[in-house]
Design a protein around this motif. Structure first.
Motif, PDB file in Angstrom:
ATOM      1  N   UNK A 232       0.863  -1.178   0.000  1.00 63.70           N
ATOM      2  CA  UNK A 232       0.000   0.000   0.000  1.00 63.70           C
ATOM      3  C   UNK A 232       0.896   1.223   0.000  1.00 63.70           C
ATOM      4  N   UNK A 233       0.731   2.058  -1.031  1.00 64.14           N
ATOM      5  CA  UNK A 233       1.594   3.220  -1.199  1.00 64.14           C
ATOM      6  C   UNK A 233       0.780   4.495  -1.180  1.00 64.14           C
ATOM      7  N   UNK A 234       1.289   5.492  -0.507  1.00 69.29           N
ATOM      8  CA  UNK A 234       0.664   6.804  -0.496  1.00 69.29           C
ATOM      9  C   UNK A 234       1.378   7.666  -1.540  1.00 69.29           C
ATOM     10  N   UNK A 235       1.020   7.436  -2.810  1.00 70.68           N
ATOM     11  CA  UNK A 235       1.639   8.152  -3.934  1.00 70.68           C
ATOM     12  C   UNK A 235       0.544   8.609  -4.887  1.00 70.68           C
ATOM     13  N   UNK A 236       0.810   9.651  -5.682  1.00 70.43           N
ATOM     14  CA  UNK A 236      -0.169  10.066  -6.691  1.00 70.43           C
ATOM     15  C   UNK A 236      -0.320   8.992  -7.765  1.00 70.43           C
ATOM     16  N   UNK A 237      -1.540   8.805  -8.262  1.00 65.73           N
ATOM     17  CA  UNK A 237      -1.786   7.778  -9.266  1.00 65.73           C
ATOM     18  C   UNK A 237      -1.052   8.041 -10.571  1.00 65.73           C
ATOM     19  N   UNK A 238      -0.690   9.281 -10.854  1.00 67.41           N
ATOM     20  CA  UNK A 238       0.020   9.605 -12.087  1.00 67.41           C
ATOM     21  C   UNK A 238       1.545   9.477 -11.948  1.00 67.41           C
ATOM     22  N   UNK A 239       2.032   9.171 -10.755  1.00 64.67           N
ATOM     23  CA  UNK A 239       3.475   8.980 -10.547  1.00 64.67           C
ATOM     24  C   UNK A 239       3.963   7.836 -11.429  1.00 64.67           C
ATOM     25  N   UNK A 240       5.116   8.008 -12.101  1.00 64.79           N
ATOM     26  CA  UNK A 240       5.662   6.884 -12.861  1.00 64.79           C
ATOM     27  C   UNK A 240       5.968   5.694 -11.941  1.00 64.79           C
ATOM     28  N   UNK A 241       5.623   4.521 -12.411  1.00 57.87           N
ATOM     29  CA  UNK A 241       5.846   3.301 -11.646  1.00 57.87           C
ATOM     30  C   UNK A 241       7.301   3.161 -11.231  1.00 57.87           C
ATOM     31  N   UNK A 242       8.218   3.569 -12.078  1.00 58.90           N
ATOM     32  CA  UNK A 242       9.647   3.495 -11.773  1.00 58.90           C
ATOM     33  C   UNK A 242       9.966   4.123 -10.423  1.00 58.90           C
TER      34      UNK A 242
END
Length: 85
Positions: A12-22
């Protein structure tokens, strides 16, 4: 909150959905086998598998990886082909 299945484990990550997967893989999950190369999906240094299909993680948003199996370089050493590499 985004849930990604990476190498068979849910994260579970608290990151923006548009963040590159890398960057989610390297900076948040700390799996550094996937490398930054050109940033334009040309060199292949950032390649991971999504449901068995090779994709360039530098241009793949995290949202596109949700609900799919992500396999990184760290996981391929567990099979005979990966171990020989």
């Amino acid at each position: 909150m985004v849930t990604l299945t990476i190498n068979g484990e849910d994260h579970e990550l608290d990151v923006p959905e548009q963040m590159p997967l890398l960057w989610a893989l390297r900076d948040v999950v700390k799996l550094t086998g996937t490398k930054f190369g050109c940033g334009m999906a040309q060199c292949g240094a950032c390649t991971v598998h999504l449901d068995g299909e090779a994709v360039r993680s530098c241009v793949t948003p995290v949202a596109q990886a949700q609900g799919r199996a992500i396999t990184t370089l760290e996981a391929i050493g567990d099979d005979p082909t990966g171990a020989s590499v």
